[in-house]
Design a protein around this motif. Structure first.
Motif, PDB file in Angstrom:
ATOM      1  N   UNK A  80      47.530  28.004  16.468  1.00 21.15           N
ATOM      2  CA  UNK A  80      47.852  26.919  17.389  1.00 21.15           C
ATOM      3  C   UNK A  80      47.748  25.579  16.686  1.00 21.15           C
ATOM      4  N   UNK A  81      47.560  24.531  17.456  1.00 18.81           N
ATOM      5  CA  UNK A  81      47.523  23.174  16.922  1.00 18.81           C
ATOM      6  C   UNK A  81      46.438  22.949  15.884  1.00 18.81           C
ATOM      7  N   UNK A  82      45.245  23.507  16.093  1.00 23.52           N
ATOM      8  CA  UNK A  82      44.152  23.320  15.138  1.00 23.52           C
ATOM      9  C   UNK A  82      44.501  23.920  13.780  1.00 23.52           C
ATOM     10  N   UNK A  83      45.044  25.129  13.814  1.00 22.86           N
ATOM     11  CA  UNK A  83      45.393  25.804  12.559  1.00 22.86           C
ATOM     12  C   UNK A  83      46.555  25.102  11.848  1.00 22.86           C
TER      13      UNK A  83
ATOM     14  N   UNK B  87      32.213  20.158   6.590  1.00 22.87           N
ATOM     15  CA  UNK B  87      31.163  19.333   7.178  1.00 22.87           C
ATOM     16  C   UNK B  87      31.659  18.102   7.901  1.00 22.87           C
ATOM     17  N   UNK B  88      32.950  17.966   8.064  1.00 23.40           N
ATOM     18  CA  UNK B  88      33.522  16.808   8.760  1.00 23.40           C
ATOM     19  C   UNK B  88      34.333  17.264   9.958  1.00 23.40           C
ATOM     20  N   UNK B  89      34.382  16.403  10.966  1.00 21.21           N
ATOM     21  CA  UNK B  89      35.153  16.688  12.173  1.00 21.21           C
ATOM     22  C   UNK B  89      36.502  15.985  12.052  1.00 21.21           C
ATOM     23  N   UNK B  90      37.571  16.712  12.329  1.00 20.98           N
ATOM     24  CA  UNK B  90      38.918  16.162  12.265  1.00 20.98           C
ATOM     25  C   UNK B  90      39.564  16.314  13.644  1.00 20.98           C
ATOM     26  N   UNK B  91      40.170  15.237  14.129  1.00 19.08           N
ATOM     27  CA  UNK B  91      40.869  15.319  15.412  1.00 19.08           C
ATOM     28  C   UNK B  91      42.023  14.327  15.412  1.00 19.08           C
ATOM     29  N   UNK B  92      43.005  14.609  16.241  1.00 19.89           N
ATOM     30  CA  UNK B  92      44.163  13.731  16.331  1.00 19.89           C
ATOM     31  C   UNK B  92      45.352  14.435  16.943  1.00 19.89           C
TER      32      UNK B  92
END
Length: 182
Positions: A40-43, A80-85
């Motif tokens: 999905x979108x995350x992948x 170790x980091x959060x990614x969003x958008x």
């Protein structure tokens, strides 16, 4: 076991623990198309090129209609980091007319140039979500009203007991307050 407070609390604890274990175990499962769990979108945001040519299933908001473009939200943790958008993909072969702001669910094949060739797509007007939340809220209030009106909690055994005569919710609440204060 379920006839005492301790037994009931133990049963609730076991059920909550099982829910937590299942949530962690199955919440972290990656894409597995053989099991019906498609990327999905995350992948796609993590490694788009890895999934080119694969079947994908995504849901996004329509941001363009000629050609159809949808914005996919992503939110994942890596290194170790959060990614969003948001990422935008173009959808080909959409079989129904869509308008900006609608939610579009697409199943199809991912192309190399930010496209998905749809095999199946379903659009959901934004007003459907409002109706869904309204109906759910009304159903929840109706259920609460029926529970308060027709049942009471026996504090000695910790069990719900049917009332001999159903009460109005305001009267039931007032009686309960009086019981606690006495």
């Amino acid at each position: 076991m379920f006839h005492s407070w301790a037994g009931r609390l133990a049963a609730v604890g076991v059920l909550l623990a099982a829910l937590f274990v299942l949530m962690v175990a199955f919440g972290g499962v990656g894409p597995a198309p053989s099991l019906g769990n498609y990327p999905g979108g995350d992948e796609l945001a993590q490694d788009y090129d890895k999934h080119v040519g694969d079947d994908v299933q995504v849901t996004g908001t329509v941001v363009g209609t000629d050609p159809v473009e949808i914005a996919l939200e992503y939110d994942y943790a890596a290194d170790g980091e959060r990614h969003s958008g948001l990422i935008t993909v173009t959808v080909r072969n959409v079989d129904a007319a869509v308008t900006d702001g609608e939610s579009l669910q697409v199943y199809g094949t991912l192309g190399p140039d930010g496209t998905i060739t749809a095999e199946n797509s379903v659009s959901v007007p934004a007003t459907n979500y409002t109706a869904m939340y309204l109906v759910s809220a009304l159903a929840g209030l109706w259920t609460l009203w029926r529970l308060v009106r027709g049942w009471r909690l026996d504090w000695r055994t910790g069990a719900l007991v049917r009332r001999e005569e159903p009460r109005r919710p305001a009267r039931a609440l007032l009686d309960r307050v009086q019981e606690v204060l006495a």
